[in-house]
Design an enzyme around this catalytic site. Structure first.
Site, PDB file in Angstrom:
ATOM      1  N   ILE A 134      -6.670   9.447  10.282  1.00 15.72           N
ATOM      2  CA  ILE A 134      -5.503  10.021   9.615  1.00 15.72           C
ATOM      3  C   ILE A 134      -5.956  10.611   8.279  1.00 15.72           C
ATOM      4  O   ILE A 134      -6.746   9.982   7.556  1.00 15.72           O
ATOM      5  CB  ILE A 134      -4.428   8.922   9.368  1.00 15.72           C
ATOM      6  CG1 ILE A 134      -4.140   8.120  10.646  1.00 15.72           C
ATOM      7  CG2 ILE A 134      -3.154   9.533   8.788  1.00 15.72           C
ATOM      8  CD1 ILE A 134      -3.608   8.907  11.832  1.00 15.72           C
ATOM      9  N   VAL A 187      -2.562  -7.597  -3.278  1.00 14.28           N
ATOM     10  CA  VAL A 187      -2.205  -8.302  -2.036  1.00 14.28           C
ATOM     11  C   VAL A 187      -3.292  -9.262  -1.565  1.00 14.28           C
ATOM     12  O   VAL A 187      -3.030 -10.116  -0.712  1.00 14.28           O
ATOM     13  CB  VAL A 187      -1.847  -7.309  -0.896  1.00 14.28           C
ATOM     14  CG1 VAL A 187      -0.693  -6.421  -1.273  1.00 14.28           C
ATOM     15  CG2 VAL A 187      -3.070  -6.483  -0.474  1.00 14.28           C
ATOM     16  N   TYR A 196     -14.302  -4.413   8.507  1.00 15.24           N
ATOM     17  CA  TYR A 196     -13.020  -3.732   8.753  1.00 15.24           C
ATOM     18  C   TYR A 196     -12.546  -3.981  10.194  1.00 15.24           C
ATOM     19  O   TYR A 196     -11.373  -4.277  10.434  1.00 15.24           O
ATOM     20  CB  TYR A 196     -13.228  -2.242   8.481  1.00 15.24           C
ATOM     21  CG  TYR A 196     -11.989  -1.383   8.511  1.00 15.24           C
ATOM     22  CD1 TYR A 196     -11.094  -1.362   7.436  1.00 15.24           C
ATOM     23  CD2 TYR A 196     -11.715  -0.557   9.601  1.00 15.24           C
ATOM     24  CE1 TYR A 196      -9.962  -0.548   7.462  1.00 15.24           C
ATOM     25  CE2 TYR A 196     -10.600   0.259   9.630  1.00 15.24           C
ATOM     26  CZ  TYR A 196      -9.727   0.268   8.549  1.00 15.24           C
ATOM     27  OH  TYR A 196      -8.607   1.079   8.582  1.00 15.24           O
ATOM     28  N   ASN A 227       0.688  -2.832   5.219  1.00 19.16           N
ATOM     29  CA  ASN A 227      -0.089  -1.596   5.367  1.00 19.16           C
ATOM     30  C   ASN A 227      -1.308  -1.525   4.444  1.00 19.16           C
ATOM     31  O   ASN A 227      -2.270  -0.837   4.771  1.00 19.16           O
ATOM     32  CB  ASN A 227       0.837  -0.398   5.118  1.00 19.16           C
ATOM     33  CG  ASN A 227       0.077   0.877   4.839  1.00 19.16           C
ATOM     34  OD1 ASN A 227      -0.431   1.533   5.749  1.00 19.16           O
ATOM     35  ND2 ASN A 227      -0.059   1.233   3.549  1.00 19.16           N
ATOM     36  N   GLY A 280       0.827  -1.214   0.000  1.00 14.06           N
ATOM     37  CA  GLY A 280       0.000   0.000   0.000  1.00 14.06           C
ATOM     38  C   GLY A 280       0.854   1.254   0.000  1.00 14.06           C
ATOM     39  O   GLY A 280       0.458   2.298   0.531  1.00 14.06           O
ATOM     40  N   ALA A 329     -13.361  -6.468  12.153  1.00  8.50           N
ATOM     41  CA  ALA A 329     -12.988  -7.888  12.302  1.00  8.50           C
ATOM     42  C   ALA A 329     -11.602  -8.116  11.714  1.00  8.50           C
ATOM     43  O   ALA A 329     -10.766  -8.818  12.303  1.00  8.50           O
ATOM     44  CB  ALA A 329     -14.018  -8.768  11.598  1.00  8.50           C
ATOM     45  N   ALA A 330     -11.328  -7.520  10.558  1.00  9.20           N
ATOM     46  CA  ALA A 330     -10.012  -7.698   9.924  1.00  9.20           C
ATOM     47  C   ALA A 330      -8.913  -7.104  10.798  1.00  9.20           C
ATOM     48  O   ALA A 330      -7.856  -7.717  10.993  1.00  9.20           O
ATOM     49  CB  ALA A 330     -10.012  -7.043   8.540  1.00  9.20           C
ATOM     50  N   LYS A 331      -9.143  -5.914  11.334  1.00 12.14           N
ATOM     51  CA  LYS A 331      -8.095  -5.234  12.120  1.00 12.14           C
ATOM     52  C   LYS A 331      -7.898  -5.912  13.479  1.00 12.14           C
ATOM     53  O   LYS A 331      -6.766  -6.014  13.965  1.00 12.14           O
ATOM     54  CB  LYS A 331      -8.429  -3.750  12.293  1.00 12.14           C
ATOM     55  CG  LYS A 331      -8.429  -2.965  10.966  1.00 12.14           C
ATOM     56  CD  LYS A 331      -7.098  -3.029  10.239  1.00 12.14           C
ATOM     57  CE  LYS A 331      -7.016  -2.077   9.057  1.00 12.14           C
ATOM     58  NZ  LYS A 331      -5.730  -2.165   8.345  1.00 12.14           N
ATOM     59  N   GLY A 385      17.234  10.758  -3.748  1.00 15.24           N
ATOM     60  CA  GLY A 385      18.545  10.160  -3.453  1.00 15.24           C
ATOM     61  C   GLY A 385      18.482   8.802  -2.774  1.00 15.24           C
ATOM     62  O   GLY A 385      19.515   8.242  -2.386  1.00 15.24           O
TER      63      GLY A 385
HETATM   64  P1  NAP Z   1      -5.204   4.822   1.200  1.00 16.63           P
HETATM   65  O1  NAP Z   1      -4.772   6.235   1.168  1.00 16.63           O
HETATM   66  O2  NAP Z   1      -6.558   4.457   0.686  1.00 16.63           O
HETATM   67  O3  NAP Z   1      -4.083   3.922   0.461  1.00 16.63           O
HETATM   68  C1  NAP Z   1      -4.239   2.535   0.419  1.00 16.63           C
HETATM   69  C2  NAP Z   1      -3.064   1.911  -0.274  1.00 16.63           C
HETATM   70  O4  NAP Z   1      -3.283   0.475  -0.245  1.00 16.63           O
HETATM   71  C3  NAP Z   1      -2.938   2.313  -1.739  1.00 16.63           C
HETATM   72  O5  NAP Z   1      -1.585   2.446  -2.114  1.00 16.63           O
HETATM   73  C4  NAP Z   1      -3.557   1.109  -2.469  1.00 16.63           C
HETATM   74  O6  NAP Z   1      -3.029   0.837  -3.761  1.00 16.63           O
HETATM   75  C5  NAP Z   1      -3.182  -0.029  -1.554  1.00 16.63           C
HETATM   76  N1  NAP Z   1      -4.061  -1.183  -1.763  1.00 16.63           N
HETATM   77  C6  NAP Z   1      -5.389  -1.272  -1.527  1.00 16.63           C
HETATM   78  N2  NAP Z   1      -5.840  -2.471  -1.910  1.00 16.63           N
HETATM   79  C7  NAP Z   1      -4.778  -3.147  -2.412  1.00 16.63           C
HETATM   80  C8  NAP Z   1      -4.615  -4.417  -2.993  1.00 16.63           C
HETATM   81  N3  NAP Z   1      -5.631  -5.283  -3.123  1.00 16.63           N
HETATM   82  N4  NAP Z   1      -3.382  -4.776  -3.438  1.00 16.63           N
HETATM   83  C9  NAP Z   1      -2.334  -3.918  -3.300  1.00 16.63           C
HETATM   84  N5  NAP Z   1      -2.417  -2.710  -2.760  1.00 16.63           N
HETATM   85  C10 NAP Z   1      -3.648  -2.318  -2.330  1.00 16.63           C
HETATM   86  O7  NAP Z   1      -5.193   4.250   2.714  1.00 16.63           O
HETATM   87  P2  NAP Z   1      -4.484   4.803   4.033  1.00 16.63           P
HETATM   88  O8  NAP Z   1      -5.425   5.709   4.703  1.00 16.63           O
HETATM   89  O9  NAP Z   1      -3.108   5.257   3.731  1.00 16.63           O
HETATM   90  O10 NAP Z   1      -4.454   3.466   4.908  1.00 16.63           O
HETATM   91  C11 NAP Z   1      -3.294   2.653   5.012  1.00 16.63           C
HETATM   92  C12 NAP Z   1      -3.528   1.616   6.095  1.00 16.63           C
HETATM   93  O11 NAP Z   1      -3.808   2.279   7.332  1.00 16.63           O
HETATM   94  C13 NAP Z   1      -4.727   0.711   5.832  1.00 16.63           C
HETATM   95  O12 NAP Z   1      -4.453  -0.594   6.273  1.00 16.63           O
HETATM   96  C14 NAP Z   1      -5.814   1.326   6.682  1.00 16.63           C
HETATM   97  O13 NAP Z   1      -6.789   0.372   7.042  1.00 16.63           O
HETATM   98  C15 NAP Z   1      -5.006   1.786   7.876  1.00 16.63           C
HETATM   99  N6  NAP Z   1      -5.682   2.834   8.644  1.00 16.63           N
HETATM  100  C16 NAP Z   1      -5.963   4.049   8.074  1.00 16.63           C
HETATM  101  C17 NAP Z   1      -6.591   5.023   8.831  1.00 16.63           C
HETATM  102  C18 NAP Z   1      -6.933   6.379   8.293  1.00 16.63           C
HETATM  103  O14 NAP Z   1      -7.581   7.151   9.026  1.00 16.63           O
HETATM  104  N7  NAP Z   1      -6.521   6.727   7.093  1.00 16.63           N
HETATM  105  C19 NAP Z   1      -6.971   4.733  10.161  1.00 16.63           C
HETATM  106  C20 NAP Z   1      -6.667   3.504  10.701  1.00 16.63           C
HETATM  107  C21 NAP Z   1      -6.025   2.557   9.931  1.00 16.63           C
HETATM  108  P3  NAP Z   1      -3.302   1.855  -5.020  1.00 16.63           P
HETATM  109  O15 NAP Z   1      -2.524   3.096  -4.711  1.00 16.63           O
HETATM  110  O16 NAP Z   1      -2.783   1.102  -6.178  1.00 16.63           O
HETATM  111  O17 NAP Z   1      -4.782   2.058  -5.028  1.00 16.63           O
END
Ligand code: NAP
Length: 248
Positions: free
Chosen positions: A189, A65, A156, A91, A14, A158-160, A55
């Site tokens: 975030i 994934v 979500y 991630n 990700g 359940a997964a986390k 760099g």
């Molecule tokens: P995001 O901005 O939506 O980015 C998600 C990333 O995951 C993207 O690069 C996406 O690829 C990649 N991805 C999604 N499905 C995929 C797949 N099947 N195969 C390969 N790559 C895949 O999400 P984020 O907010 O940065 O979240 C990152 C992590 O933090 C996640 O696990 C999320 O559950 C967790 N999280 C986020 C928050 C929040 O508030 N943002 C809070 C708690 C936890 P593409 O770029 O190619 O689409």
């Protein structure tokens, strides 16, 4: 405190956007060679190009994934190319929100396979090279809702929550080989994942957070980078909430 990395190689899933991109860039700034994985070749390619332009050393690879066979092949190819991968950051994640009675089986399965099964695939196939080398760092990006639950996110949550249990099991399995495994649980975030929140909802959430703001991707990258360093050698099986004090 400056962190020690000894020219390690990391794989970050990700890494195309948001938190994963910030983690990849932070590790690269510390001299780590970063393999950036995302679903689309464009997004991981852009992150890798930005790292190289600054760099650092990076490679991009588009891998779904959620597809066990695709991860198995990619992991084998990458181990053959790099010899060993020392750091794994699981991630990649998605949301498919809805109240349970309206949640389709497709939405349940998509979230479980992308957010949880993916970590099983990568850890199984990359973890072996770490245990053989007797050094490794695994960081799983969970969520505060994996600890506290959230209406409309049964898949979500359940997964986390599953990822937190997985983290503790792997920490115990790999400890004898000096491989640590920890989870970081972000709060809210600012990324594409939360961009759909209406401004009023974001303001309401901010008001409920003791530090009175939504988090930045860099806030998660800082904690993750520390957990990947030499200095975090005595920390395993833990869940670190990075949420402005939301859960305490
Ligand atoms: P995001 O901005 O939506 O980015 C998600 C990333 O995951 C993207 O690069 C996406 O690829 C990649 N991805 C999604 N499905 C995929 C797949 N099947 N195969 C390969 N790559 C895949 O999400 P984020 O907010 O940065 O979240 C990152 C992590 O933090 C996640 O696990 C999320 O559950 C967790 N999280 C986020 C928050 C929040 O508030 N943002 C809070 C708690 C936890 P593409 O770029 O190619 O689409």
């Amino acid at each position: 405190m400056s962190l020690t990395f000894n020219h390690r190689t990391a794989l970050v899933t990700g890494a195309g956007r948001g938190i994963g991109k910030a983690i990849a860039e932070s590790l690269a700034k510390n001299g780590v060679t970063v393999i950036c994985i995302s679903k689309s070749a464009d997004s991981c390619g852009a992150t890798a190009a930005a790292i190289v332009a600054a760099g650092g050393k990076a490679k991009a690879l588009a891998v779904d994934v959620a597809n066990g066979a695709a991860v198995t092949k990619a992991a084998a190819d990458l181990i053959a190319e790099f010899g060993t991968i020392d750091i794994l950051v699981n991630n990649a994640g998605i949301t498919r929100d809805g109240l349970l009675f309206r949640m389709s089986e497709d939405d349940w399965n998509a979230v479980l396979s992308t957010n949880l099964s993916s970590c099983y695939y990568w850890t199984k196939h990359i973890g072996r090279s770490m245990t053989q080398k007797r050094w490794g760092r695994i960081v799983n990006i969970a969520s505060v809702v994996g600890l506290m639950g959230n209406a409309g996110q049964a898949n979500y949550c359940a997964a986390k929550a599953g990822l937190i249990g997985f983290t503790k099991a792997i920490a115990k399995e790999f400890a004898a080989r000096t491989v640590t495994c920890n989870a970081v649980a972000p709060g809210f975030i600012k990324t594409d994942m939360t961009a759909a929140l209406p401004p009023e909802a974001a303001e309401k959430i901010s008001s409920l957070i003791p530090l009175k703001r939504l988090g930045e991707a860099a806030d998660i990258a800082h904690m993750t980078t520390f957990l990947c360093s030499e200095e975090a050698a005595y920390i395993t099986g833990q869940v670190f909430t990075v949420d402005g004090g939301m859960v305490m």
